[in-house]
Design an enzyme around this catalytic site. Structure first.
Site, PDB file in Angstrom:
ATOM      1  N   LYS A   1       0.855  -1.196   0.000  1.00 44.88           N
ATOM      2  CA  LYS A   1       0.000   0.000   0.000  1.00 44.88           C
ATOM      3  C   LYS A   1       0.881   1.232   0.000  1.00 44.88           C
ATOM      4  O   LYS A   1       1.987   1.209   0.553  1.00 44.88           O
ATOM      5  CB  LYS A   1      -0.878   0.022   1.255  1.00 44.88           C
ATOM      6  CG  LYS A   1      -2.083   0.934   1.139  1.00 44.88           C
ATOM      7  CD  LYS A   1      -3.177   0.246   0.359  1.00 44.88           C
ATOM      8  CE  LYS A   1      -4.498   0.954   0.439  1.00 44.88           C
ATOM      9  NZ  LYS A   1      -5.586   0.025   0.096  1.00 44.88           N
TER      10      LYS A   1
HETATM   11  N1  GLU Z   1      -7.382   0.182  -3.037  1.00 46.00           N
HETATM   12  C1  GLU Z   1      -8.142  -1.006  -3.268  1.00 46.00           C
HETATM   13  C2  GLU Z   1      -8.177  -1.863  -2.012  1.00 46.00           C
HETATM   14  O1  GLU Z   1      -8.009  -1.371  -0.926  1.00 46.00           O
HETATM   15  C3  GLU Z   1      -7.683  -1.761  -4.506  1.00 46.00           C
HETATM   16  C4  GLU Z   1      -6.273  -2.231  -4.503  1.00 46.00           C
HETATM   17  C5  GLU Z   1      -5.792  -2.768  -5.844  1.00 46.00           C
HETATM   18  O2  GLU Z   1      -6.564  -2.790  -6.762  1.00 46.00           O
HETATM   19  O3  GLU Z   1      -4.640  -3.165  -5.895  1.00 46.00           O
HETATM   20  O4  GLU Z   1      -8.455  -3.034  -2.072  1.00 46.00           O
END
Ligand code: GLU
Length: 426
Positions: free
Chosen positions: A103
């Site tokens: 993240k």
């Molecule tokens: N931000 C989204 C989540 O928290 C998607 C993450 C992604 O597609 O890699 O799952």
């Protein structure tokens, strides 16, 4: 405000105990493999340089490249990004896709930036982290307040730096630039498949099921529209500006969107004695409720679709919903989990309920790597299978061990990670 990383670790410890997790694996999973903290100097439109702080947490890549979004928010902290990257690891493993957990985040209010400033900040962030990302290493994506356009800038910047095309370096791109059909509403669509499965288990019929949704961003607004189209009664939605739309007779989310576009966010959305949004004309005053009230409404399904730490020890006792479907990441604290379990409220946890987003991101990455483009029908069919299988696996695990669905998801997910991880520890 409780610390999201501490919450995440307490969830890990709870699952570790139940599954009798290998001690070494448990130790490894208590921290991210790598965390990058970068300073991002951006030339603002007035000519001044402003320095932003950005992070990328690479939690674990046992099952595949690190995967997870990038958040632009003024409240981003390192501990939040670490927690979110941990949840991504659990999420990918819960739905059994070959991706790890990562993240990113930048401490910024993107609404205060011009388009040019936003683009320069996004590109500079990539200049700071490009050596550590790539389609076979770490694959970012959108998260709170980041968009397909931002993903396109980031991909472009990355490819300039490495000197070759690598469309799979980032997902959530615009369709014409390598994005996947269905990615825009996939988080909500995955949540809808969970609601549908849950309704079967709990014997709920759409027309008789009331829903309240906190948050009207990408996940919340699509969830409202999809459920509304299936016949569910959306009685309340709220947005990040504190606007709350409530009508016990049911709201049409398209109308809410229309009013949000034209009206002031804090305006009263009900006119006179009859709510202007109501599908069913009715007499009597409209109730005005707050964002906090929304969480405590007497509805069948509550959908937190905003940020972490919304359902806490303070308000969990007042929650009246029969089930909570977590489209946000980390909306419920571990203390609240205990209280809700006591009350018999079912929680479909974030690592399952909002996994539709990363699942279609994985499809996007797969299409990019193979040079393919799948139809929306194909994408949704594959998504449905993954979500339905994962939901039922988690549900059966909950039943088998008499645990809550979050712990059940963690047990299944960590089993998968532990199997691979154990082999790497010597
Ligand atoms: N931000 C989204 C989540 O928290 C998607 C993450 C992604 O597609 O890699 O799952």
């Amino acid at each position: 405000m409780s610390n999201p990383f501490e919450n995440a670790m307490s969830q890990l410890n709870k699952a570790a105990k139940i599954m009798n997790l290998d001690k070494d694996v448990h130790e490894v999973l208590k921290q991210p493999e790598r965390v990058l903290t970068v300073s991002i100097p951006v030339k603002m439109d007035n000519g001044e340089i402003k320095i932003f702080t950005g992070y990328r947490s690479q939690y674990n890549n046992t099952l595949g490249p690190y995967k997870g979004g990038i958040r632009y928010h003024w409240n981003v902290t390192l501990d939040e990004v670490k927690a979110l990257s941990f949840w991504m690891m659990v999420k990918c493993a819960t739905v059994n896709i070959p991706m790890g957990g990562g993240k990113g985040g930048i401490i910024v209010n993107p609404k205060e930036l011009s388009i040019g400033e936003l683009e320069r900040m996004s590109r500079t962030y990539i200049q700071k982290i490009w050596r550590d990302i790539g389609s076979d290493k770490d694959v970012p994506a959108p998260d709170v307040y980041t968009t397909p356009q931002i993903m396109a800038w980031m991909r472009d910047e990355y490819e300039k730096l490495v000197g070759h095309a690598d469309p799979g370096v980032i997902t959530g791109k615009p369709i014409e630039q390598g994005g996947s059909e269905g990615r825009g509403f996939s988080t909500a669509q995955g949540g809808v498949y969970c609601v549908r499965e849950l309704a079967k288990k709990m014997n709920m019929k759409p027309e008789e099921t009331t829903v309240a949704i906190q948050g009207f961003g990408n996940a919340g607004s699509f969830m409202a529209k999809l459920l509304y189209n299936m016949g569910y009664k959306i009685v309340a939605v709220s947005d990040s500006q504190g606007g709350v739309f409530y009508d016990e007779h049911g709201l049409d989310p398209d109308k809410v969107e229309e009013i949000k576009k034209t009206g002031s966010p804090l305006a009263c959305y009900c006119l006179g004695n009859a709510c202007s949004l109501s599908e069913v004309p009715h007499e009597g005053p409209c109730k005005h409720i707050t964002n906090e009230d929304l969480l405590e409404l007497d509805v069948d399904i509550l959908v937190p679709a905003a940020l972490e730490n919304q359902i806490t020890a303070e308000n969990a006792g007042n929650i009246k919903a029969r089930a909570i479907v977590e489209l946000a990441n980390g909306p419920t604290t571990p203390e609240a989990d205990e209280i809700l379990k006591e009350k018999g409220i079912i929680i479909v946890p974030d690592v399952l309920a909002n996994a539709g987003g990363v699942t279609v991101s994985y499809f996007e990455w797969d299409q990019n790597v193979k040079g393919e483009h799948w139809t929306e029908v194909d994408v949704l069919q594959k998504l449905e299978k993954i979500m339905v299988d994962a939901f039922n696996e988690v549900w059966d695990t909950k039943e088998k061990y008499g645990i809550d669905m979050r712990t059940a998801a963690f047990v299944k997910a960590i089993e998968r990670v532990a199997q691979g991880l154990k082999k790497t520890l010597s």
